[in-house]
Design a protein around this motif. Structure first.
Motif, mmCIF file in Angstrom:
data_model
loop_
_atom_site.group_PDB
_atom_site.id
_atom_site.type_symbol
_atom_site.label_atom_id
_atom_site.label_comp_id
_atom_site.label_asym_id
_atom_site.label_seq_id
_atom_site.Cartn_x
_atom_site.Cartn_y
_atom_site.Cartn_z
ATOM 1 N N SER A 138 0.826 -1.212 0.000
ATOM 2 C CA SER A 138 0.000 0.000 0.000
ATOM 3 C C SER A 138 0.859 1.261 0.000
ATOM 4 N N PHE A 216 -17.000 12.980 6.239
ATOM 5 C CA PHE A 216 -15.994 12.271 5.444
ATOM 6 C C PHE A 216 -16.653 11.501 4.306
ATOM 7 N N ARG A 274 -19.824 8.515 15.747
ATOM 8 C CA ARG A 274 -19.611 8.443 14.296
ATOM 9 C C ARG A 274 -20.796 7.750 13.638
ATOM 10 N N ARG B 50 -3.888 4.635 17.104
ATOM 11 C CA ARG B 50 -3.812 4.118 15.735
ATOM 12 C C ARG B 50 -3.995 2.603 15.716
ATOM 13 N N HIS B 54 -6.833 0.441 13.882
ATOM 14 C CA HIS B 54 -6.438 -0.642 12.981
ATOM 15 C C HIS B 54 -7.252 -1.907 13.289
ATOM 16 N N LYS B 63 -15.488 2.263 8.325
ATOM 17 C CA LYS B 63 -14.273 3.007 8.681
ATOM 18 C C LYS B 63 -14.492 4.490 8.399
ATOM 19 N N GLY B 64 -13.459 5.303 8.735
ATOM 20 C CA GLY B 64 -13.520 6.731 8.412
ATOM 21 C C GLY B 64 -13.797 7.593 9.636
ATOM 22 N N GLY B 65 -13.559 8.879 9.452
ATOM 23 C CA GLY B 65 -13.854 9.832 10.510
ATOM 24 C C GLY B 65 -12.675 10.201 11.376
ATOM 25 N N GLY B 66 -11.573 9.468 11.245
ATOM 26 C CA GLY B 66 -10.411 9.756 12.099
ATOM 27 C C GLY B 66 -9.306 10.456 11.348
ATOM 28 N N GLY B 67 -9.614 11.131 10.260
ATOM 29 C CA GLY B 67 -8.583 11.781 9.454
ATOM 30 C C GLY B 67 -8.366 10.986 8.173
ATOM 31 N N VAL B 68 -7.761 11.651 7.184
ATOM 32 C CA VAL B 68 -7.629 11.009 5.875
ATOM 33 C C VAL B 68 -6.377 10.146 5.754
ATOM 34 N N SER B 69 -5.438 10.339 6.680
ATOM 35 C CA SER B 69 -4.182 9.605 6.600
ATOM 36 C C SER B 69 -4.240 8.369 7.491
ATOM 37 N N GLY B 70 -3.550 7.329 7.132
ATOM 38 C CA GLY B 70 -3.564 6.132 7.972
ATOM 39 C C GLY B 70 -2.892 4.943 7.325
ATOM 40 N N GLY B 71 -2.840 4.928 6.015
ATOM 41 C CA GLY B 71 -2.195 3.816 5.327
ATOM 42 C C GLY B 71 -3.129 2.651 5.101
ATOM 43 N N GLY B 72 -2.790 1.830 4.123
ATOM 44 C CA GLY B 72 -3.635 0.688 3.781
ATOM 45 C C GLY B 72 -3.203 -0.572 4.495
#
Lengths: 383, 76
Positions: A138, A216, A274, B50, B54, B63-72
């Motif tokens: 990724s 989002f 959320r 984090r 995960h 998922k979502g809502g915790g910021g756009v960055s995080g990795g796959g």
């Protein structure tokens, strides 16, 4: 005299700015995660470095290493053994089991984020993430812009976007229909692209409370099936165990709200909610609450509870006698409807101005399916 | 339909709660409490937070809502 006073005000301001913003540290963390009945266990050492360069720039680097082993439940042909690479095809009804399939993997990931603050104190953070696994790779690039709406920085809006490119290795021995078996290839690399957008708003309410709200949107496009997950088709006529098939795109959106409040000098409460919805028909609600109590200037105790609820995807069914010729079919329990609870207790002990130690224990219970315990311990060194 | 109604009720409730908040002009030197780590999710422990996200990401369907960055991650 006037000059002296002006100089001392400027000096104090600079010192205050340094005290407020300097946040240089190294954090080391170890987490061990273990599910019941010998299913997945994960050992994760991680490190984070945060370094301010003056008051305008910040660099944050994180490294994570996951070592996973255990088993994941899916349909298997008991006559050929419960392995991840079991061949598909016609099976006897009595040989079909919903059983754990062993697996092991190692995941290495690195994340870098660099923040630049402008004269207005607006901030731009650009980041990159990379992770590598046995059958997955990724790459991610992200950017977030934070804009203050007032001079006291009590109101801000933010806009974030990220693009993720994922390479999924699908082994042809898994029997999915994406391999050209006549070519003799042993694997095929499938793409998965993910675009995430988020718009946020933060408001300071008073000296002890703050709220944050964000919207989002996530668009996923590519191979979203899990090549190891199986479904049973034509159970009543000609039973077969075949790979699951999920749609090749997913659009999701949601709302995130957070409220943080210091109830008194020692006790703080952080809560969030959320809402999530996607075009697979999954809708979920997540409520999280955490308390932190400063027992002394050195010791902080924490306790948290998270509640999660989702309904099932339109193509999910866990029964072995349900699917026949449907295009999309999955018996992956994560696509089903369920509730989950997570409890956490934590302790943070500040040894001195430079070193803090932390320990935590969490219990995750996905009701009716499985539960897990995970422990964390770590050290933060300020420099 | 019932879910839609409960969702609307929840959002409306939050708006009502927030509209009752008396917003003050907090000066930068009055933000010591707001800057505490205990006022952040996870008590400011980014790595632990984090990791939790995960777990949720790999074990749950949303998922979502915790910021756009995080990795796959190959855990979907």
């Amino acid at each position: 005299m006037q000059l002296k006073r002006t100089l001392s005000v400027v000096t104090c301001s600079i010192l205050a700015a340094s005290i407020v913003t300097a946040d240089d540290y190294v954090r080391l963390q170890y987490i061990y995660y273990d599910e019941d009945s010998g299913r997945t266990s994960v050992s994760t050492p991680a490190m984070e470095i945060n370094k301010d360069f003056g008051v305008d720039y910040t660099l944050n680097v994180s490294l994570v290493y996951d070592s996973l082993s255990g088993a994941s439940p899916t349909f298997v042909d008991a006559s050929s053994g419960a392995t991840a690479t079991v061949s598909d095809g016609a099976v006897y009804k009595n040989d079909i089991r919903f059983a754990d399939v062993d697996y092991a993997d190692k995941r290495k990931s690195v994340g870098v984020a660099f923040t630049t603050r402008f004269a207005s104190r607006d901030a731009l953070t650009v980041g990159a993430n990379f992770s590598n696994e046995y059958d997955y790779r990724s790459y991610e690039a992200s950017a977030e812009y934070l804009h203050y709406l007032d001079g006291s920085k009590n109101q801000s809006v933010s806009l974030g976007a990220s693009y993720q490119k994922n390479d999924v290795s699908v082994y042809c021995s898994l029997g999915t229909d994406i391999c050209d078996t006549s070519s003799g290839a042993s694997e095929k690399i499938m793409d998965l692209d993910v675009i995430s957008l988020e718009v946020g708003f933060t408001q300071t309410i008073d000296t002890t409370s703050q709220i944050k709200a964000s919207l989002f949107y996530i668009a996923e496009d590519g191979y979203l099936s899990n090549p190891y997950m199986r479904v049973v088709r034509d159970y009543d006529s000609n039973p077969k165990i075949t790979p699951e098939k999920k749609p090749n795109s997913r659009k999701s959106y949601g709302l995130f709200l957070q409220y943080a409040k210091a109830l008194n000098d020692r006790l703080a409460f952080v809560s969030s909610y959320r809402f999530y919805r996607d075009d697979w028909d999954i809708m979920s609600h997540t409520v999280n609450g955490e308390f932190y109590y400063e027992q002394s200037s050195a010791l902080t105790l924490g306790a948290g509870l998270r509640y999660y609820r989702q309904n099932e995807a339109e193509f999910y069914n866990g029964r072995r006698d349900y699917f026949t010729t449907e295009i999309y079919a999955s018996s992956d329990r994560r696509m089903s409807g369920y509730n989950a609870l997570n409890y956490t207790v934590s302790i943070d002990y500040r040894l001195n101005d430079k070193i803090s130690l932390n320990a935590s224990m969490s219990y995750y219970d996905q009701l009716d399916y499985f539960d897990a315990v995970y422990y964390g311990m770590g050290l933060k060194y300020r420099f | 339909m019932k879910r839609e109604m409960s969702m609307r009720f929840m959002i409306l409730s939050l708006l009502v709660i927030c509209s009752g908040c008396s917003i003050k002009d907090v000066k930068p030197w009055e933000k010591a409490t707001l800057a505490k780590e205990s006022m952040k999710e996870g008590g400011g422990n980014v790595l632990l937070t984090r990791f939790k996200h995960h777990i949720y990401f790999s074990k749950e369907g949303s998922k979502g809502g915790g910021g756009v960055s995080g990795g796959g991650c190959g855990c979907n």
